[in-house]
Design an enzyme around this catalytic site. Structure first.
Site, PDB file in Angstrom:
ATOM      1  N   ASP A  32       0.847  -1.194   0.000  1.00 23.23           N
ATOM      2  CA  ASP A  32       0.000   0.000   0.000  1.00 23.23           C
ATOM      3  C   ASP A  32       0.882   1.243   0.000  1.00 23.23           C
ATOM      4  OD1 ASP A  32      -2.066   2.056   0.800  1.00 23.23           O
ATOM      5  OD2 ASP A  32      -3.285   0.258   1.013  1.00 23.23           O
ATOM      6  N   ASP A  52       4.008   2.238  -4.436  1.00 19.52           N
ATOM      7  CA  ASP A  52       3.011   2.683  -5.418  1.00 19.52           C
ATOM      8  C   ASP A  52       2.988   1.651  -6.543  1.00 19.52           C
ATOM      9  OD1 ASP A  52       1.608   3.861  -7.487  1.00 19.52           O
ATOM     10  OD2 ASP A  52       2.672   5.777  -7.395  1.00 19.52           O
ATOM     11  N   ILE A  53       1.859   0.968  -6.710  1.00 16.30           N
ATOM     12  CA  ILE A  53       1.787  -0.104  -7.716  1.00 16.30           C
ATOM     13  C   ILE A  53       1.950   0.410  -9.145  1.00 16.30           C
ATOM     14  CG2 ILE A  53       0.388  -1.708  -6.357  1.00 16.30           C
ATOM     15  CD1 ILE A  53      -2.009  -0.625  -8.235  1.00 16.30           C
ATOM     16  N   ASN A  79      -6.053  -5.045  -5.614  1.00 16.81           N
ATOM     17  CA  ASN A  79      -7.175  -4.325  -5.010  1.00 16.81           C
ATOM     18  C   ASN A  79      -6.952  -2.818  -4.956  1.00 16.81           C
ATOM     19  OD1 ASN A  79      -9.492  -3.973  -2.872  1.00 16.81           O
ATOM     20  ND2 ASN A  79      -7.638  -3.151  -1.907  1.00 16.81           N
ATOM     21  N   TYR A 141     -13.182   6.565 -13.813  1.00 15.60           N
ATOM     22  CA  TYR A 141     -13.149   5.347 -12.984  1.00 15.60           C
ATOM     23  C   TYR A 141     -13.817   4.181 -13.724  1.00 15.60           C
ATOM     24  CZ  TYR A 141     -13.912   2.689  -8.587  1.00 15.60           C
ATOM     25  OH  TYR A 141     -13.952   1.747  -7.593  1.00 15.60           O
ATOM     26  N   LYS A 145     -12.012   0.750 -14.624  1.00 18.31           N
ATOM     27  CA  LYS A 145     -12.476  -0.526 -14.071  1.00 18.31           C
ATOM     28  C   LYS A 145     -13.016  -1.451 -15.173  1.00 18.31           C
ATOM     29  CE  LYS A 145     -11.610  -0.019  -9.620  1.00 18.31           C
ATOM     30  NZ  LYS A 145     -10.527  -0.793  -8.980  1.00 18.31           N
TER      31      LYS A 145
HETATM   32  N1  LIG Z   1     -15.827   1.071  -1.690  1.00 19.96           N
HETATM   33  C1  LIG Z   1     -16.556   0.829  -2.761  1.00 19.96           C
HETATM   34  O1  LIG Z   1     -17.773   1.089  -2.795  1.00 19.96           O
HETATM   35  C2  LIG Z   1     -15.943   0.185  -3.975  1.00 19.96           C
HETATM   36  C3  LIG Z   1     -16.796  -0.213  -5.000  1.00 19.96           C
HETATM   37  C4  LIG Z   1     -16.271  -0.819  -6.141  1.00 19.96           C
HETATM   38  C5  LIG Z   1     -14.906  -1.024  -6.228  1.00 19.96           C
HETATM   39  N2  LIG Z   1     -14.100  -0.621  -5.223  1.00 19.96           N
HETATM   40  C6  LIG Z   1     -12.661  -0.862  -5.392  1.00 19.96           C
HETATM   41  O2  LIG Z   1     -12.208  -1.655  -4.315  1.00 19.96           O
HETATM   42  C7  LIG Z   1     -10.831  -1.360  -4.051  1.00 19.96           C
HETATM   43  C8  LIG Z   1     -10.665  -1.012  -2.585  1.00 19.96           C
HETATM   44  O3  LIG Z   1     -11.468   0.116  -2.300  1.00 19.96           O
HETATM   45  P1  LIG Z   1     -11.775   0.669  -0.823  1.00 19.96           P
HETATM   46  O4  LIG Z   1     -13.201   1.049  -0.811  1.00 19.96           O
HETATM   47  O5  LIG Z   1     -11.235  -0.248   0.208  1.00 19.96           O
HETATM   48  O6  LIG Z   1     -10.913   2.031  -0.907  1.00 19.96           O
HETATM   49  P2  LIG Z   1      -9.928   2.735   0.119  1.00 19.96           P
HETATM   50  O7  LIG Z   1      -9.652   4.070  -0.465  1.00 19.96           O
HETATM   51  O8  LIG Z   1     -10.480   2.671   1.508  1.00 19.96           O
HETATM   52  O9  LIG Z   1      -8.639   1.811   0.047  1.00 19.96           O
HETATM   53  C9  LIG Z   1      -7.823   1.761  -1.118  1.00 19.96           C
HETATM   54  C10 LIG Z   1      -6.407   1.482  -0.694  1.00 19.96           C
HETATM   55  O10 LIG Z   1      -5.582   1.478  -1.882  1.00 19.96           O
HETATM   56  C11 LIG Z   1      -4.394   2.207  -1.595  1.00 19.96           C
HETATM   57  N3  LIG Z   1      -3.815   2.734  -2.825  1.00 19.96           N
HETATM   58  C12 LIG Z   1      -4.332   3.707  -3.610  1.00 19.96           C
HETATM   59  N4  LIG Z   1      -3.504   3.957  -4.636  1.00 19.96           N
HETATM   60  C13 LIG Z   1      -2.436   3.127  -4.495  1.00 19.96           C
HETATM   61  C14 LIG Z   1      -1.246   2.924  -5.239  1.00 19.96           C
HETATM   62  N5  LIG Z   1      -0.972   3.643  -6.335  1.00 19.96           N
HETATM   63  N6  LIG Z   1      -0.378   1.986  -4.814  1.00 19.96           N
HETATM   64  C15 LIG Z   1      -0.622   1.266  -3.684  1.00 19.96           C
HETATM   65  N7  LIG Z   1      -1.736   1.428  -2.935  1.00 19.96           N
HETATM   66  C16 LIG Z   1      -2.623   2.351  -3.332  1.00 19.96           C
HETATM   67  C17 LIG Z   1      -4.838   3.309  -0.644  1.00 19.96           C
HETATM   68  O11 LIG Z   1      -3.760   3.870   0.070  1.00 19.96           O
HETATM   69  C18 LIG Z   1      -5.847   2.567   0.236  1.00 19.96           C
HETATM   70  O12 LIG Z   1      -5.257   1.987   1.367  1.00 19.96           O
HETATM   71  C19 LIG Z   1     -10.455  -0.239  -5.017  1.00 19.96           C
HETATM   72  O13 LIG Z   1      -9.873  -0.766  -6.182  1.00 19.96           O
HETATM   73  C20 LIG Z   1     -11.793   0.378  -5.345  1.00 19.96           C
HETATM   74  O14 LIG Z   1     -11.770   1.052  -6.581  1.00 19.96           O
HETATM   75  C21 LIG Z   1     -14.575  -0.021  -4.101  1.00 19.96           C
END
Ligand SMILES: NC(=O)c1ccc[n+]([C@@H]2O[C@H](COP(=O)([O-])OP(=O)(O)OC[C@H]3O[C@@H](n4cnc5c(N)ncnc54)[C@H](O)[C@@H]3O)[C@@H](O)[C@H]2O)c1
Length: 233
Positions: A32, A52-53, A79, A141, A145
């Site tokens: 992360d 950073d991925i 993720n 987004y 996605k």
């Molecule tokens: N929460 C929702 O409703 C939802 C819905 C559909 C999809 N998603 C997807 O699920 C995944 C997780 O979402 P979440 O709700 O837990 O979000 P969140 O923002 O709480 O967590 C995302 C995590 O990814 C990390 N991150 C961001 N960019 C990064 C990078 N470049 N390198 C490494 N780490 C990085 C952040 O620091 C964070 O800890 C994401 O891909 C999001 O798009 C979420």
């Protein structure tokens, strides 16, 4: 013990996925950008890499951490993701690039780097989103996605028969990402969900764990919507 690598695992959905995979018997390598990744890794008994991925130098560091870890890598969960929503008719170029860079570019780069290290019959699970079907204010987004689903199919073919590659498409899930939305927008989104409740990170973690497990050994290149029925409603 086999190793599961989970990105974006400091919090939210990624943290729940990591916890579920640990319960299923995997050792963990959590990645992360957020410093909290080290706390989450300590809590779950794994190791953490702050990276950073979407940065090639950081991807090299992640690969080195996997190689130094001592456990055979079996599962990669892509993720990590970000949103930069805009209700304006035209989206700012920087917001467009940032969202595509992380969600699609990072997922692609890390899979290309880690796939050769995964053991035979290993699995990659990508986190897409129901938003790929279209959401007002989220076209960057949605494109990113949707791209993740295309990538999932391309990688499923490229890495078959050695690895399986699938995607989970969550709907609205309670996390820091969605808590940042205005309360009235959140309520409107929840009101449109057939099951009438928001998703929880554990709902997504269960779907990921199944796709990563041998129970899904004949499933590859697929998208599993975990969205309370919102994908067709
Ligand atoms: N929460 C929702 O409703 C939802 C819905 C559909 C999809 N998603 C997807 O699920 C995944 C997780 O979402 P979440 O709700 O837990 O979000 P969140 O923002 O709480 O967590 C995302 C995590 O990814 C990390 N991150 C961001 N960019 C990064 C990078 N470049 N390198 C490494 N780490 C990085 C952040 O620091 C964070 O800890 C994401 O891909 C999001 O798009 C979420």
């Amino acid at each position: 013990m086999s190793l599961a690598i989970v990105t974006g695992a400091a919090r939210g959905i990624g943290q729940a996925i990591a916890a579920r995979l640990a319960e299923a018997g995997h050792a963990l390598l959590l990645v992360d950008l957020d410093e909290r990744v080290h706390d989450t890794a300590a809590e779950l008994g794994g190791s953490g890499v702050r990276a950073d991925i979407a940065d090639p130098a950081d991807v090299t560091r992640i690969v080195a951490a996997v190689q130094e870890g001592g456990s055979a890598p079996r599962v990669l969960v892509n993720n990590a993701g970000i949103t930069r929503d805009s209700l304006l008719r035209s989206m700012d170029e920087a917001a467009f690039r940032a969202v595509v860079r992380v969600n699609l570019g990072g997922t692609h780069a890390l899979t290309e780097a880690i796939a050769p290290l995964l053991v035979d019959h290993g699995a990659v699970v990508n986190i897409s989103s129901r938003a790929q079907l279209g959401n007002v204010g989220q076209f960057n987004y949605g494109i990113a996605k949707g791209g993740v689903i295309g990538l999932t199919r391309a990688h499923a073919l490229a890495f078959a028969p050695r690895l399986r590659v699938n995607a989970v498409a969550p709907g609205f899930v309670e996390s820091e990402m969605t808590l940042a939305m205005p309360a009235e927008v959140r309520q409107r989104v929840v009101d449109a969900i057939p099951l009438e409740v928001p998703g929880q990170p554990l709902d997504i973690a269960e779907a990921v764990e199944w796709l990563a497990s041998d129970a899904a050994s004949y499933v590859t290149g697929q998208v599993l919507y975990s969205c309370g029925g919102r994908s067709f409603a």
